[in-house]
Motif scaffolding. Structure first.
Motif, PDB file in Angstrom:
ATOM      1  N   ALA A  94       0.836  -1.204   0.000  1.00 46.52           N
ATOM      2  CA  ALA A  94       0.000   0.000   0.000  1.00 46.52           C
ATOM      3  C   ALA A  94       0.869   1.251   0.000  1.00 46.52           C
ATOM      4  O   ALA A  94       0.660   2.173  -0.805  1.00 46.52           O
ATOM      5  CB  ALA A  94      -0.921  -0.009   1.211  1.00 46.52           C
ATOM      6  N   LEU A  95       1.852   1.291   0.883  1.00 48.47           N
ATOM      7  CA  LEU A  95       2.692   2.487   0.995  1.00 48.47           C
ATOM      8  C   LEU A  95       3.562   2.699  -0.238  1.00 48.47           C
ATOM      9  O   LEU A  95       3.687   3.827  -0.742  1.00 48.47           O
ATOM     10  CB  LEU A  95       3.560   2.391   2.252  1.00 48.47           C
ATOM     11  CG  LEU A  95       2.792   2.570   3.564  1.00 48.47           C
ATOM     12  CD1 LEU A  95       3.616   2.114   4.749  1.00 48.47           C
ATOM     13  CD2 LEU A  95       2.359   4.024   3.733  1.00 48.47           C
TER      14      LEU A  95
ATOM     15  N   SER B 261       9.693  -0.988   7.698  1.00 43.78           N
ATOM     16  CA  SER B 261      10.391  -1.603   6.562  1.00 43.78           C
ATOM     17  C   SER B 261      10.090  -0.846   5.279  1.00 43.78           C
ATOM     18  O   SER B 261      10.987  -0.577   4.464  1.00 43.78           O
ATOM     19  CB  SER B 261       9.972  -3.072   6.413  1.00 43.78           C
ATOM     20  OG  SER B 261      10.372  -3.837   7.518  1.00 43.78           O
ATOM     21  N   ALA B 262       8.825  -0.504   5.087  1.00 43.93           N
ATOM     22  CA  ALA B 262       8.444   0.282   3.908  1.00 43.93           C
ATOM     23  C   ALA B 262       9.128   1.641   3.918  1.00 43.93           C
ATOM     24  O   ALA B 262       9.551   2.147   2.880  1.00 43.93           O
ATOM     25  CB  ALA B 262       6.928   0.445   3.864  1.00 43.93           C
ATOM     26  N   ALA B 263       9.261   2.235   5.112  1.00 48.10           N
ATOM     27  CA  ALA B 263       9.924   3.538   5.232  1.00 48.10           C
ATOM     28  C   ALA B 263      11.358   3.466   4.737  1.00 48.10           C
ATOM     29  O   ALA B 263      11.834   4.366   4.023  1.00 48.10           O
ATOM     30  CB  ALA B 263       9.886   4.012   6.679  1.00 48.10           C
TER      31      ALA B 263
ATOM     32  N   ILE C 112      -3.237  15.648   1.033  1.00 52.94           N
ATOM     33  CA  ILE C 112      -2.302  14.609   1.476  1.00 52.94           C
ATOM     34  C   ILE C 112      -3.011  13.264   1.533  1.00 52.94           C
ATOM     35  O   ILE C 112      -4.107  13.141   2.080  1.00 52.94           O
ATOM     36  CB  ILE C 112      -1.720  14.968   2.864  1.00 52.94           C
ATOM     37  CG1 ILE C 112      -0.907  16.263   2.768  1.00 52.94           C
ATOM     38  CG2 ILE C 112      -0.857  13.833   3.395  1.00 52.94           C
ATOM     39  CD1 ILE C 112      -0.492  16.815   4.116  1.00 52.94           C
ATOM     40  N   THR C 113      -2.386  12.240   0.976  1.00 50.88           N
ATOM     41  CA  THR C 113      -2.925  10.887   0.986  1.00 50.88           C
ATOM     42  C   THR C 113      -2.671  10.248   2.351  1.00 50.88           C
ATOM     43  O   THR C 113      -1.602  10.407   2.932  1.00 50.88           O
ATOM     44  CB  THR C 113      -2.271  10.037  -0.113  1.00 50.88           C
ATOM     45  OG1 THR C 113      -2.472  10.679  -1.386  1.00 50.88           O
ATOM     46  CG2 THR C 113      -2.877   8.650  -0.171  1.00 50.88           C
ATOM     47  N   VAL C 114      -3.668   9.493   2.843  1.00 50.07           N
ATOM     48  CA  VAL C 114      -3.567   8.893   4.178  1.00 50.07           C
ATOM     49  C   VAL C 114      -3.681   7.372   4.092  1.00 50.07           C
ATOM     50  O   VAL C 114      -4.633   6.841   3.511  1.00 50.07           O
ATOM     51  CB  VAL C 114      -4.662   9.425   5.119  1.00 50.07           C
ATOM     52  CG1 VAL C 114      -4.451   8.877   6.536  1.00 50.07           C
ATOM     53  CG2 VAL C 114      -4.680  10.942   5.134  1.00 50.07           C
ATOM     54  N   HIS C 115      -2.708   6.697   4.687  1.00 42.48           N
ATOM     55  CA  HIS C 115      -2.758   5.234   4.830  1.00 42.48           C
ATOM     56  C   HIS C 115      -3.006   4.887   6.285  1.00 42.48           C
ATOM     57  O   HIS C 115      -2.440   5.511   7.196  1.00 42.48           O
ATOM     58  CB  HIS C 115      -1.435   4.596   4.384  1.00 42.48           C
ATOM     59  CG  HIS C 115      -1.278   3.171   4.848  1.00 42.48           C
ATOM     60  ND1 HIS C 115      -0.471   2.823   5.920  1.00 42.48           N
ATOM     61  CD2 HIS C 115      -1.842   2.028   4.417  1.00 42.48           C
ATOM     62  CE1 HIS C 115      -0.540   1.517   6.103  1.00 42.48           C
ATOM     63  NE2 HIS C 115      -1.358   1.010   5.220  1.00 42.48           N
ATOM     64  N   CYS C 116      -3.842   3.882   6.525  1.00 40.91           N
ATOM     65  CA  CYS C 116      -4.160   3.447   7.885  1.00 40.91           C
ATOM     66  C   CYS C 116      -4.021   1.933   7.996  1.00 40.91           C
ATOM     67  O   CYS C 116      -4.695   1.190   7.275  1.00 40.91           O
ATOM     68  CB  CYS C 116      -5.582   3.873   8.249  1.00 40.91           C
ATOM     69  SG  CYS C 116      -6.157   3.167   9.813  1.00 40.91           S
ATOM     70  N   ASP C 117      -3.172   1.498   8.897  1.00 41.51           N
ATOM     71  CA  ASP C 117      -3.059   0.096   9.253  1.00 41.51           C
ATOM     72  C   ASP C 117      -4.173  -0.195  10.260  1.00 41.51           C
ATOM     73  O   ASP C 117      -4.100   0.197  11.418  1.00 41.51           O
ATOM     74  CB  ASP C 117      -1.677  -0.159   9.862  1.00 41.51           C
ATOM     75  CG  ASP C 117      -1.506  -1.551  10.453  1.00 41.51           C
ATOM     76  OD1 ASP C 117      -2.488  -2.320  10.477  1.00 41.51           O
ATOM     77  OD2 ASP C 117      -0.397  -1.864  10.915  1.00 41.51           O
TER      78      ASP C 117
END
Length: 375
Positions: free
Chosen positions: A76-77, A103-105, A169-174
């Motif tokens: 996703a990220l 890890s994605a970061a 700004i796009t928002v991702h939520c786990d």
């Protein structure tokens, strides 16, 4: 054994097991195949997408499957970041994310993105001020976990997302920990991308979900991949996907009753710890909203790992934090972000409950904690 580690993984429900067994027998074909068996398998996947899209308030075309919650977070990220405008290369993540987000970061930094973290306030929340302090003109993507698996802290995403959306700004939520317990729909949270995992909701391990809200731009991580519109490679595992949905169908109508049960278990645990005057500092005494099924605490004078091992010796399964960090010596990023010293963080332990947890099991756990009381 008494199992109090539901935040790490849940037992598979009978409904999910039966669905997996039947689908494995009769819907084993590749869903992309053009023959009748392939078409029938594709129908299972299509039903699952429609069902989840309805729960998450999006379209079935925006629901994608992976093989874990971790891969869901990473893909996703990476796919969202790849679609950002060139002048929006700044990405923010809270300091209390799942290890897969970190890890994605690192992957994003290696691709040239400017990735920074958001520190929480004294209550452990990412509030409007925390967000304002971290935002830059170049910020294009923000990732904030809905519920932390170690502490149970619930982040106020419904308040934060509109602020971010107004700035484009796009928002991702786990939402791996909160799905099926709280409303995690795109409408409720306001997030553009939401990630889930099957084994947190009484389904087998091996299936994760990424849901995008309508018209959110993303790009395929790997060129040349055609499965799921290029989002995630590999043949879809229809039996696991069907088992996940079968479990959700059982949970969804009962979620309020289950939440009330979890709330009662937590209240009883707290009451018993206090009535026996155990030297345990309750994590949520000084915190904001906490998911009822996750209970974190510090056993004064004892290492959390010792509490976990001794509980196990007495037949009770608990944890010292996220199972994804077992074997690592450094302080948990979550506890570090909350301002705890290494010495204090070492005293932390976590119990987590599920729909089948009984009050008698809570009492048995407190009995064990009492036996561990330092003399």
């Amino acid at each position: 054994m008494i199992y109090l580690d539901y935040a790490a993984s849940t037992p598979v429900s009978e409904e999910a097991l039966e669905a997996f067994s039947q689908l494995s027998r009769h819907y084993f074909a590749n869903a992309s195949s053009l023959h009748d068996l392939g078409t029938q398998t594709d129908a299972v996947v299509s039903y699952a997408k429609r069902y989840l899209a309805q729960l998450l308030d999006t379209t079935s075309d925006e629901v994608f499957f992976t093989d874990s919650g971790s891969h869901s977070n990473i893909y996703a990220l990476l796919s969202l970041a790849k679609a950002l405008p060139k002048n929006k290369n700044h990405i923010l993540m809270s300091q209390m994310e799942h290890s897969s987000v970190f890890s994605a970061a690192q992957m994003l930094r290696e691709q040239g993105f400017w990735v920074e973290s958001i520190a929480p306030n004294a209550s452990g929340e990412i509030d409007e001020q925390c967000l304002s302090n971290a935002l830059r003109e170049e910020t294009g993507l923000v990732s904030i976990q809905h519920v932390n698996s170690e502490t149970g802290i619930i982040q106020p995403l419904a308040r934060l997302c509109p602020i971010l959306k107004r700035s484009g700004i796009t928002v991702h939520c786990d939402a791996v920990q909160s799905f099926s317990k709280l409303d995690v729909s795109h409408t409720k949270l306001g997030a553009d991308a939401i990630t889930l995992a099957g084994h947190k909701v009484y389904a087998p391990k091996g299936v994760g979900v990424v849901s995008f809200s309508k018209n959110v731009p993303w790009q395929s991580v790997y060129s040349g991949n055609h499965q799921q519109h290029g989002f995630y490679p590999g043949t879809l595992n229809a039996p696991l996907i069907g088992a996940f949905v079968a479990s959700c169908e059982q949970l969804w109508p009962k979620r309020e009753k289950i939440n009330a049960h979890l709330q009662n278990l937590r209240a009883q645990l707290v009451t018993q710890i206090r009535s026996r005057e155990l030297p345990i500092e309750l994590f949520d005494d000084k915190r904001g909203a906490i998911l009822p099924g996750i209970f974190g605490a510090f056993y004064q004078g004892l290492q959390g790992q010792y509490v976990m091992l001794e509980s196990n010796r007495h037949g009770v399964c608990i944890a010292t934090g996220s199972a994804c960090r077992v074997g690592l010596d450094e302080i948990s990023p979550t506890l570090k972000a909350l301002g705890y010293s290494a010495e204090k963080a070492a005293q932390f332990f976590r119990a987590s409950f599920g729909k089948d947890t009984q009050l008698s099991e809570i009492t048995a756990f407190v009995d064990v904690l009492e036996q561990l009381r330092p003399t």
